[in-house]
Design a protein around this motif. Structure first.
Motif, PDB file in Angstrom:
ATOM      1  N   MET A 157      36.481 -22.830  -8.663  1.00 29.55           N
ATOM      2  CA  MET A 157      37.524 -22.844  -9.709  1.00 29.55           C
ATOM      3  C   MET A 157      38.430 -24.048  -9.549  1.00 29.55           C
ATOM      4  O   MET A 157      38.746 -24.744 -10.504  1.00 29.55           O
ATOM      5  N   TYR A 164      36.744 -27.099 -10.514  1.00 29.97           N
ATOM      6  CA  TYR A 164      36.656 -27.222 -11.960  1.00 29.97           C
ATOM      7  C   TYR A 164      37.924 -27.860 -12.514  1.00 29.97           C
ATOM      8  O   TYR A 164      37.872 -28.780 -13.324  1.00 29.97           O
ATOM      9  N   ILE A 165      39.067 -27.366 -12.073  1.00 32.12           N
ATOM     10  CA  ILE A 165      40.341 -27.897 -12.551  1.00 32.12           C
ATOM     11  C   ILE A 165      40.442 -29.381 -12.228  1.00 32.12           C
ATOM     12  O   ILE A 165      40.784 -30.205 -13.079  1.00 32.12           O
ATOM     13  N   ARG A 184      38.240 -31.515 -14.398  1.00 36.92           N
ATOM     14  CA  ARG A 184      38.742 -31.679 -15.756  1.00 36.92           C
ATOM     15  C   ARG A 184      39.890 -32.677 -15.789  1.00 36.92           C
ATOM     16  O   ARG A 184      40.004 -33.483 -16.699  1.00 36.92           O
ATOM     17  N   ILE A 211      42.868 -28.880 -21.208  1.00 38.61           N
ATOM     18  CA  ILE A 211      42.469 -28.491 -19.856  1.00 38.61           C
ATOM     19  C   ILE A 211      42.915 -27.067 -19.571  1.00 38.61           C
ATOM     20  O   ILE A 211      42.148 -26.257 -19.035  1.00 38.61           O
ATOM     21  N   ASP A 244      40.653 -24.672 -21.316  1.00 39.26           N
ATOM     22  CA  ASP A 244      39.384 -24.549 -20.604  1.00 39.26           C
ATOM     23  C   ASP A 244      39.524 -23.668 -19.389  1.00 39.26           C
ATOM     24  O   ASP A 244      38.674 -22.831 -19.093  1.00 39.26           O
ATOM     25  N   ILE A 245      40.597 -23.867 -18.662  1.00 36.38           N
ATOM     26  CA  ILE A 245      40.786 -23.100 -17.438  1.00 36.38           C
ATOM     27  C   ILE A 245      41.000 -21.626 -17.759  1.00 36.38           C
ATOM     28  O   ILE A 245      40.402 -20.749 -17.129  1.00 36.38           O
ATOM     29  N   TRP A 299      38.635 -18.602 -16.713  1.00 35.78           N
ATOM     30  CA  TRP A 299      39.169 -17.486 -15.957  1.00 35.78           C
ATOM     31  C   TRP A 299      38.836 -16.160 -16.623  1.00 35.78           C
ATOM     32  O   TRP A 299      38.509 -15.181 -15.972  1.00 35.78           O
ATOM     33  N   ARG A 330      33.532 -17.734 -14.386  1.00 29.81           N
ATOM     34  CA  ARG A 330      34.398 -17.640 -13.218  1.00 29.81           C
ATOM     35  C   ARG A 330      33.603 -17.384 -11.946  1.00 29.81           C
ATOM     36  O   ARG A 330      33.911 -17.905 -10.890  1.00 29.81           O
TER      37      ARG A 330
END
Lengths: 316, 344, 329
Positions: B1, B4-5, B8, B328, B331-332, B336, B342
């Motif tokens: 996770m 991913y952040i 992005r 962003i 997307d997050i 989630w 996730r």
């Protein structure tokens, strides 16, 4: 999936057994069934007849004729839509304004579609770094709200194109400017759609076969891949006309769009808001209503087209 | 996770640089800021040159871009025109929060000019967004429960009409009815000008009253766009196999709707809401103009007119950053909410 | 054995813009306690629609249950209120569907989906329901049930998901389990496992089973009786052994003949297929729907549609021709 053919969508099972219809027949049937789309088409025809046919009955000179004594008259027999702040007949002005607004919608979309197809095709076909670069650029343009871009570009190019005369009628240079800037700020969505189509079609067998047979790149693109994008392009272009007309309306309303001597529905509304206190609704109501009707009917038609031409939906 | 952040964010950066470069080049050619400075036109050649040097307008464009980006306090500027750069620059650059000095509000840092107005626009937009989401949820649930009903069809048609309406139409109509005519008919009217009544002062009540018409205008337009999407999302979700399974277990309609359907429908809805920001901002520009609301949109219009590059670029960049950040975040949030993403 | 379910003359149609689809055209059958009935037929023959109609899972526009009676414990399911049906579904009659991938809600945990029904129908507390869910997971053969309860459907394989579906359907110990093509979407090896599982559970819990399939091979292993459907009609109904040894309806015979046999030498004979295609469901044919494809067709078949008549003990056929009279069959 077999159980669903019998339950939620029994049509699909029966579909396989009914006589086959050509794609065009299927398309027209679905379009026709979409009553709103037909209604939209009719309204659109009426509006086009109003703007272009109306010019046969009302001269442009009359539309520009102003008489301060007649300013801000409410709708009456002589002035069906009333008069504006300097005494011009609003009805006549909406006719000529309509011509320009509709024209802008159409030509801006031509530019936008051309750009969108170009960028999308190049990105989708060649892939790799070119695709990456083009897509970054496309994204960058999408991120900035179109209106902001329009405002900045209108200022940028404003006043750089002189008025011109065609067929005896004089047009403001800003007309060209507005068409171009709307075109160059709207192509991004179509580019993405075209790119997606290209990416998916590129790998299909009939393309590989074409290559194997030695078909030139250009021919592959134009004769093979592009036709499969046609449905999406047509729908997108139709709906874009509505957006272009709205965009022109917004930018002209803010005073940065098409300038005098050319009238559009948008710039007729420009100073309307400052007169709101005077309780003269006809000043802005009619042009705004016409914009609404145009955009609405185009949206109906576009919706209907999408239903009709969408290759992904099998139901008849 | 976290990866991913991070990814992005990294993707967003080059994008912002490209945007800033493109915009800067665009803005550079817009017009002669010297011509409209402070309302007076600068006529004497010597003055023009001096001004031009002071503002750094005599440098080539790439240099100006670099100075804009990272400031020029590390370099020397030639102020007296003798060809020798002697004075250190005073700007710290955008990356350090300095957007330059406003040409219109003489001497005031652009960032301050903008910062004054941002809260006002945010107020409108957040309020509009809340109204939109509440309305859209309500509409989605209603249409899911009462599909094919008359109200369902009526609301669908009405939202279609609103969707096709230019925002100034709604704004003008609402002003006409609620401000002008209500007053004329002796009813309590809604104000349509500015953020508060100067005679009463900037009280929360005043601001709230003044917010009603602009927020409703913005909300109606966006809501119309959302409502069709939400409705079709709900309908699509309801035709899914897992809803049939839920029904076959004997669960009640409410439980299926809220426990199963809504959870799935919320995913695409979150996406749409998150990506709506640029449109909201555009709507804000026109609305602020009509209602004389002292926000960032109006600021933008006024300063483009006067070719105040610093402020205009500031607003554009802040907007771009906001949009990217919002994308962003969307997307997050989506990742989630959707366990398939996730828990890869 | 007591009769649990008695369906009489069920007719279901769908009204589409292209016309009316006659999906189920007068289906009658009964189900006794603990019995396993297999319903066999090709896709589009109405087997799923029949079962969905019983449970009220057909979307009512465009669907319409034109007539019929489905007595379950003295209650006519087709004329019950939604409240009654909610009680029947899950609690009395459980159902599993063909595609476990899409039949489970992707954003809810397995635990949530397993405890919903027991909380509602049996009034269990959350803790009790969770304990029961664990038991169910064990019963269907999923290892490490406690941990897996908090997993999501996409974290299970296809076979596992189908096991979960079975667990869900049996959570409240219903007296009937309807299985709508549960193994069609699975690998052959997994198919066998699922069939085994249902057989095992049936022995443990004693529920009656309706097993819908188009695969005659599966039927032999699990069914007591078989009903063969074609174009919305039941054309033959018999004990499973009877059906395989002495099928009477031309369609059934053709289906059985089409099964590849393990004892056929390669190259010895071609696979027999049934020529033609099923009829369009947009109109009810006046005569027997199978007539265009039938080997035994006579004139009467085109004019009148035969109804189910007893042909031997516990064996009904809807056909004008006695196919056992043909020499060499």
């Amino acid at each position: 999936m077999m159980s669903t053919t019998e339950t939620i969508a029994p049509r699909q099972a029966a579909d396989e057994l009914a006589p086959p219809l050509s794609v065009r027949q299927l398309g027209w049937r679905r379009f026709r069934r979409h009553k709103l789309a037909v209604a939209g088409l009719i309204i659109l025809m009426v509006l086009i007849a109003y703007s272009f046919g109306g010019a046969l009955f009302v001269s442009e000179k009359y539309a520009n004729y102003n008489d301060l004594n007649q300013a801000l008259q409410p709708p009456s027999a002589t002035h069906p839509f009333g008069t504006d702040t300097i005494g011009r007949d609003i009805f006549a002005r909406t006719i000529y304004g309509g011509q320009i607004s509709l024209f802008i919608g159409l030509t801006a979309v031509i530019i936008e579609t051309g750009l969108g197809i170009l960028v999308g095709a190049l990105a989708g076909y060649y892939g790799g770094r070119l695709d990456n670069l083009l897509m970054r650029f496309t994204e960058a343009m999408i991120i900035i709200p179109q209106l902001f871009l329009l405002i900045v570009m209108a200022k940028f190019f404003g006043g750089q194109v002189p008025n011109f005369t065609i067929f005896g009628r004089t047009y403001s240079g800003s007309l060209v400017v507005i068409i171009v800037i709307i075109g160059i700020t709207s192509w991004m969505y179509l580019a993405r759609i075209v790119r997606a189509e290209f990416l998916s079609v590129k790998e299909r067998e009939f393309i590989l076969a074409a290559h194997a047979m030695g078909t030139s790149t250009r021919q592959v693109i134009f004769a093979h891949i592009l036709p499969s994008c046609m449905a999406a392009i047509i729908v997108s272009a139709t709906l874009s006309v509505a957006n272009a007309i709205l965009a022109e309306a917004y930018i002209s309303f803010l005073g940065m769009g098409v300038q005098p001597p050319t009238a559009t529905w948008g710039n007729m509304l420009e100073r309307a808001y400052s007169y709101i206190d005077k309780g003269v609704p006809w000043l802005w109501f009619f042009p705004a209503m016409l914009i609404l009707l145009t955009v609405l009917s185009i949206n109906f038609v576009g919706d209907g087209m999408r239903d009709a031409l969408d290759p992904h939906s099998r139901t008849v | 996770m976290i990866q991913y952040i991070f990814r992005r964010l990294l993707q967003g950066l080059p994008l912002l640089f490209i945007i800033s470069l493109v915009l800067f080049v665009l803005m550079d050619n817009i017009g002669d800021p010297l011509a409209t400075m402070g309302g007076r036109s600068v006529t004497r050649a010597a003055d023009r040159q001096r001004l031009s040097r002071q503002l750094g307008l005599d440098q080539p464009i790439l240099v100006r871009y670099v100075y804009w980006l990272i400031g020029n306090d590390w370099a020397k500027v030639d102020l007296d025109g003798d060809g020798v750069a002697e004075t250190p620059g005073t700007r710290r650059g955008v990356l350090r929060g300095d957007f330059g000095t406003s040409l219109v509000v003489r001497g005031k840092p652009a960032i301050d000019v903008i910062a004054e107005r941002i809260p006002n626009t945010l107020l409108l937009m957040v309020a509009a967004e809340v109204v939109i989401i509440a309305g859209a949820l309500f509409m989605g649930i209603y249409s899911a429960l009462h599909q094919y009903s008359f109200i369902d069809h009526a609301v669908t048609t009405i939202s279609f009409i609103f969707y096709s309406m230019p925002i100034f139409f709604i704004a003008l109509v609402s002003i006409y009815i609620f401000a002008v005519n209500f007053k004329a008919w002796g009813l309590p009217s809604l104000p349509a000008n500015g953020m508060f009544d100067p005679t009463v002062g900037k009280t929360p009540a005043q601001v709230f009253l003044h917010m009603i018409l602009p927020v409703v205008s913005i909300a109606l337009i966006s809501f119309a766009g959302y409502s069709r999407y939400i409705r079709s999302t709900m309908l699509e979700v309801q035709s899914q196999d897992y809803i049939r399974t839920a029904k076959s277990k004997g669960l009640g309609q409410r439980q299926i709707l809220f426990g199963h359907a809504l959870k799935n429908a919320s995913l695409p809805i979150v996406t749409v809401v998150g990506l709506d920001l640029p449109l909201l901002l555009a709507g804000a520009v026109v609305t602020e103009r009509i209602f004389a609301w002292p926000g960032m949109g109006r600021l933008f219009l006024d300063h483009v007119e006067r070719v105040d590059v610093a402020v205009v670029m500031g607003i554009l960049m802040i907007t771009a950053v906001a949009v990217v950040v919002f994308q962003i975040i969307t997307d997050i949030v989506y990742a989630w909410l959707d366990p398939r993403i996730r828990l890869k | 054995m007591t009769t649990l379910l008695e369906v009489t003359d069920l007719r279901t149609r769908f009204h589409t813009p292209e016309g009316t689809i006659f999906a189920v055209n007068g289906v009658s059958f009964s189900l006794a306690e603990g019995e396993t009935l297999a319903v066999v037929g090709e896709s589009g023959c109405g087997k799923s629609v029949t079962m969905m109609s019983l449970l009220g899972l057909i979307p009512i526009p465009p669907g319409e249950i034109v007539s019929g009676c489905a007595l379950f414990h003295e209650t006519d399911l087709l004329k019950s209120t939604e409240a009654t049906m909610e009680h029947v579904r899950g609690r009395e009659i459980g159902m599993i569907f063909q595609d476990p991938m899409t039949s489970l809600n992707p954003v809810l945990t397995i635990g949530q989906q397993l405890t919903e029904a027991t909380i509602k129908h049996l009034g269990l507390s959350h803790a009790q329901a969770t304990a029961r869910a664990q038991e169910l997971m064990e019963a269907v053969g999923i290892s490490d049930p406690a941990k897996r309860l908090s997993d999501y459907p996409h974290q299970f394989s296809g076979g596992m998901r189908q096991r979960v579906m079975i667990a869900m359907a049996l959570a409240c110990s219903p007296s009937v389990l309807i299985a709508d093509e549960p193994t069609t979407a699975l690998d052959v090896t997994i198919q066998a496992q699922i069939v085994e599982l249902v057989i095992k559970l049936r022995e443990q819990l004693g529920m009656a089973v309706i097993w819908i399939t188009h695969d005659l091979g599966v039927v032999a292993g699990i069914a007591d009786r078989v009903a063969v459907m074609y174009a919305g009609f039941i054309v033959e109904e018999a004990h499973v052994d009877d059906l395989y040894e002495a099928a009477r309806h031309p369609y059934t015979r053709a289906l059985i003949a089409a099964l590849p046999r393990a004892d056929q030498r390669r190259g010895q004979a071609r696979l027999k297929s049934i020529p033609g295609a099923p009829p369009s469901l947009y109109a009810l044919p006046p005569g027997c729907p199978f007539a265009p494809r039938c080997e035994w067709v006579v004139d009467r078949c085109w004019a009148e549609n035969p109804t189910l008549q007893p042909a031997a003990t516990q064996h009904q056929v809807a056909c004008w021709v006695d196919t056992t009279q043909e020499a060499g069959q």
